[in-house]
Design a protein around this motif. Sequence first.
Motif, PDB file in Angstrom:
ATOM      1  N   UNK A 683      34.124  26.419   9.284  1.00  0.00           N
ATOM      2  CA  UNK A 683      33.477  25.468  10.189  1.00  0.00           C
ATOM      3  C   UNK A 683      31.986  25.359   9.867  1.00  0.00           C
ATOM      4  N   UNK A 684      31.321  26.502   9.650  1.00  0.00           N
ATOM      5  CA  UNK A 684      29.900  26.484   9.351  1.00  0.00           C
ATOM      6  C   UNK A 684      29.620  25.776   8.012  1.00  0.00           C
ATOM      7  N   UNK A 685      30.540  25.924   7.073  1.00  0.00           N
ATOM      8  CA  UNK A 685      30.360  25.263   5.786  1.00  0.00           C
ATOM      9  C   UNK A 685      30.420  23.747   5.942  1.00  0.00           C
ATOM     10  N   UNK A 686      31.379  23.289   6.746  1.00  0.00           N
ATOM     11  CA  UNK A 686      31.500  21.852   6.982  1.00  0.00           C
ATOM     12  C   UNK A 686      30.260  21.319   7.698  1.00  0.00           C
ATOM     13  N   UNK A 687      29.795  22.063   8.713  1.00  0.00           N
ATOM     14  CA  UNK A 687      28.589  21.656   9.442  1.00  0.00           C
ATOM     15  C   UNK A 687      27.379  21.671   8.519  1.00  0.00           C
ATOM     16  N   UNK A 688      27.292  22.699   7.688  1.00  0.00           N
ATOM     17  CA  UNK A 688      26.147  22.836   6.782  1.00  0.00           C
ATOM     18  C   UNK A 688      26.088  21.664   5.809  1.00  0.00           C
ATOM     19  N   UNK A 689      27.252  21.242   5.310  1.00  0.00           N
ATOM     20  CA  UNK A 689      27.293  20.134   4.355  1.00  0.00           C
ATOM     21  C   UNK A 689      26.749  18.852   4.993  1.00  0.00           C
ATOM     22  N   UNK A 690      27.229  18.519   6.209  1.00  0.00           N
ATOM     23  CA  UNK A 690      26.768  17.304   6.896  1.00  0.00           C
ATOM     24  C   UNK A 690      25.302  17.441   7.301  1.00  0.00           C
ATOM     25  N   UNK A 691      24.938  18.620   7.826  1.00  0.00           N
ATOM     26  CA  UNK A 691      23.577  18.876   8.284  1.00  0.00           C
ATOM     27  C   UNK A 691      22.595  18.711   7.112  1.00  0.00           C
ATOM     28  N   UNK A 692      22.919  19.336   5.978  1.00  0.00           N
ATOM     29  CA  UNK A 692      22.028  19.315   4.819  1.00  0.00           C
ATOM     30  C   UNK A 692      21.844  17.888   4.301  1.00  0.00           C
ATOM     31  N   UNK A 693      22.934  17.118   4.278  1.00  0.00           N
ATOM     32  CA  UNK A 693      22.852  15.740   3.772  1.00  0.00           C
ATOM     33  C   UNK A 693      21.929  14.894   4.654  1.00  0.00           C
ATOM     34  N   UNK A 694      22.114  14.973   5.995  1.00  0.00           N
ATOM     35  CA  UNK A 694      21.291  14.201   6.922  1.00  0.00           C
ATOM     36  C   UNK A 694      19.835  14.661   6.869  1.00  0.00           C
ATOM     37  N   UNK A 695      19.623  15.978   6.844  1.00  0.00           N
ATOM     38  CA  UNK A 695      18.277  16.545   6.835  1.00  0.00           C
ATOM     39  C   UNK A 695      17.511  16.081   5.579  1.00  0.00           C
ATOM     40  N   UNK A 696      18.176  16.167   4.445  1.00  0.00           N
ATOM     41  CA  UNK A 696      17.531  15.773   3.180  1.00  0.00           C
ATOM     42  C   UNK A 696      17.219  14.281   3.165  1.00  0.00           C
ATOM     43  N   UNK A 697      18.180  13.464   3.631  1.00  0.00           N
ATOM     44  CA  UNK A 697      18.000  12.007   3.596  1.00  0.00           C
ATOM     45  C   UNK A 697      16.840  11.584   4.483  1.00  0.00           C
ATOM     46  N   UNK A 698      16.815  12.090   5.723  1.00  0.00           N
ATOM     47  CA  UNK A 698      15.803  11.628   6.669  1.00  0.00           C
ATOM     48  C   UNK A 698      14.409  12.169   6.330  1.00  0.00           C
ATOM     49  N   UNK A 699      14.344  13.369   5.759  1.00  0.00           N
ATOM     50  CA  UNK A 699      13.032  13.857   5.309  1.00  0.00           C
ATOM     51  C   UNK A 699      12.507  12.973   4.171  1.00  0.00           C
ATOM     52  N   UNK A 700      13.382  12.620   3.234  1.00  0.00           N
ATOM     53  CA  UNK A 700      12.964  11.756   2.124  1.00  0.00           C
ATOM     54  C   UNK A 700      12.532  10.389   2.622  1.00  0.00           C
ATOM     55  N   UNK A 701      13.146   9.900   3.718  1.00  0.00           N
ATOM     56  CA  UNK A 701      12.757   8.614   4.288  1.00  0.00           C
ATOM     57  C   UNK A 701      11.371   8.699   4.908  1.00  0.00           C
ATOM     58  N   UNK A 702      11.087   9.819   5.626  1.00  0.00           N
ATOM     59  CA  UNK A 702       9.803   9.962   6.309  1.00  0.00           C
ATOM     60  C   UNK A 702       8.670  10.310   5.331  1.00  0.00           C
ATOM     61  N   UNK A 703       8.962  11.022   4.256  1.00  0.00           N
ATOM     62  CA  UNK A 703       7.949  11.445   3.277  1.00  0.00           C
ATOM     63  C   UNK A 703       8.307  10.830   1.924  1.00  0.00           C
ATOM     64  N   UNK A 704       7.643   9.771   1.560  1.00  0.00           N
ATOM     65  CA  UNK A 704       7.915   9.139   0.261  1.00  0.00           C
ATOM     66  C   UNK A 704       7.038   9.788  -0.816  1.00  0.00           C
ATOM     67  N   UNK A 705       7.427  10.977  -1.180  1.00  0.00           N
ATOM     68  CA  UNK A 705       6.691  11.731  -2.198  1.00  0.00           C
ATOM     69  C   UNK A 705       7.724  12.294  -3.166  1.00  0.00           C
ATOM     70  N   UNK A 706       7.780  11.764  -4.385  1.00  0.00           N
ATOM     71  CA  UNK A 706       8.801  12.167  -5.333  1.00  0.00           C
ATOM     72  C   UNK A 706       8.668  13.620  -5.745  1.00  0.00           C
ATOM     73  N   UNK A 707       7.459  14.169  -5.593  1.00  0.00           N
ATOM     74  CA  UNK A 707       7.257  15.571  -5.982  1.00  0.00           C
ATOM     75  C   UNK A 707       7.732  16.546  -4.911  1.00  0.00           C
TER      76      UNK A 707
END
Length: 801
Positions: A683-707
Amino acid sequence: MILKNITLENIRSYTNQTIAFPQGTVLLSGDIGSGKSSILLGIEFALFGVRRDLSATGLLRNGEKRGFVELNFCVDDKDVAIRRTLKRGSDGIAQEAGYIIVNGRRTDATAVELKAAVLDLLHYPKEALTKSKSLIWRYTVYTPQEEMKQILFEARDARVDTLRQIFSIDKYKRAAENAQIYTKRLRDDSKVLELRLLDEDAKRKELAERHDSRYRLTEEQRTLMPRMTELMQRIDHKKREIRASEENLKLLANIRMQHNGYCVQITEKKALQERMRNDAATLAVQIEAATIRLETMLPLVADPNAINALEGEILRKEEELRLVQNRKSQAEGKLMLVGQRVSELSAEVAQKNHRLATRPEKENTKQALLAQVKDKRALQDEICALEQRIFEMNNQLKECQVHHKHAHESKSAVLNLQVCPTCKQTVAEDHKRAIAAMEDGRIEELTKAIHELAEEQAALAESLTRQKNLLQSITAAEQTLAGLMVELQQFDVIAAEVEKLEKLLLEVSVEKQTAFDILQLLEQRNLEAERTEIAAKRTMLKKLQEQRLAIMEREQLSRSLDEKKLSKTKLEELTNDLQTEVAGLEMLRANCTAQLEAHKHLEERVPTLREDLDGLQNEEKSLNIKLAELRERLEAQNQFIAQLETDLAKKEQARKQLENIKQLHNWFDGFFINLMGTMEQHVMLKIHEQFNELFTTWFATLIEDETLSIRLDQEFSPIVLQNGYEIDVENLSGGEKTAVALAYRLALNKVINDVVSEIKTKDLMILDEPTDGFSSEQLDKLKDVLDSLGIKQVIMVSHVQ
């Protein structure tokens, strides 16, 4: 769940305020300390009440005794209103009972009952009722500003435990821990059962020995039973002989009792015969004396009718005299009471007439007050218009002040700017001075506008004060008029009462005159002469009664003489009858004496029979004692055997229980505990997969810094990479830290709403200062992120517009 509005009274900086919440994205903007966070705390208090992190002391406005929060929202097509109240007492601030209204149906409830009702409406877990704070609410709907970054910097174990609770998967860990506790208990139970089985073989051997001993005792008991049967038969025969002899002795005793009875009767009847002879002689002497007295008494005559007539006349005269005296006393008493009543009524009529004399003056005062209060409605409308105008000007003044402050901040920011954040080029001084001059012109205009608005607002406030003072005087006049109207209505009542009292006074005056006339008539009678006449008639009655007593004495003496002569004759007849009875009793006594002499040998046989019976009973007693000892020993053996069989049965049951416990222990230890860990990891693995994808996407949206990139490790900790190298979150800028916290917060919200599907707060999100340190471009990106969430109502609090 969609919020409609909230009303705050004496809550923090609010005295009385209602705030509406439309659907869509709502921004609560204002300076620090303007009350933005108070609204969010009020919402949480209305839903869940006070807790350790939301104290009553921090909610109730300083100096106020009472305050409340009322929240209106809709959930599942239900219109809900909930109200909670705070009260300051001697022991501090306490939360009182409130109410909840669901589709118009109100229910009064305690604080805990209100929280249970809200949890039921929102489909939150029931265990949230007793926790210090609701994790689901704090991580899906509203996280206070100071807690936004808390989960990022917690210890790893604490963070994972928190996530377990939020996603309701801590049950797997608890199940595994409980299973370990249970297996330890199973091991302890196994050891106890093994100790119980140690002496099983020894008890089986003892049981066989007890069976042999019981067999020997049974055989010995069987050999003694025939001798006991023979003794019982001989004892029974001997008892029958004794009973027959005792029956004959009873007959002999009855004969002796009859003989003694005859002797007593003969003696008593002879004594009675002698007493009767003496009584007859005494009566003869009395008869002779009564005859002589009767002959010497003189003849008397008394008329009974004359006596009765005289007694009746005396009673009638006395009753008439008593009635006259009573009527006189009653007339005197009534005359005194009626006189007092006339005086009281006269005084009351005079008092009420005096009060009625003030009526014309009261009517004049009434007319004057009516003229004074007729313009109250127009004055109230004027006051409402002034208050509305002052409110509008206050809003305009605040808006000007905010623009004035922003102009100063913009000017300061431009003058201190060295490099353009957009094009990354150096900003020229001429360009900065041009912008600063433009902001100075704007500041001058705003300063003038603020001054004019303040002066106009002061003039309106002064006019409003005058109008309110005038309204207070009119209100006081209305209160005086209301009291005067009541008093005028009472005048009609008093006039009616005066009319009734005058009629009653006339009636009482007539009654007084009647009582006086009756008293005059009664005083004209000569009562003393009537008393003298009654005394003379009583003397005459006494003489007649003495004569009648003498006649009655003569008649009684004559009757007594006749009775004594008759008694003397009867005594003589009874004496002769007693003589005959004594002769018959002497014959019966002689017959009893003969029978006693014929059966005197029976008294010698019974003692011999009793001695034989005692010998047989002693032998039976010895044999009974021996048999009783055998029975006791047999009973003891049976008890031992039963106890041993029970113990062995328990040991057999313990053996089966031990086998079951070992199987259960092997299942928990070898399968169940490992299964719980596997399920939690899955269960934690499934949650981690969805959580990580959303977290990474929305951080990249808020911070447009390729580095700069980010991801989650296995413990859900954020890992920040810059140019491929891992850096600590603490080394990020303020805006970047805010972006990390916000992306983490939004991803957590999305995953919780997907995993915990039954909760009813998916359509609502409250963000407290989510843009601290954001640039204008990041603010635009935040709008894109919120749109992608698809939430119906988003409430944001920020001091930056």
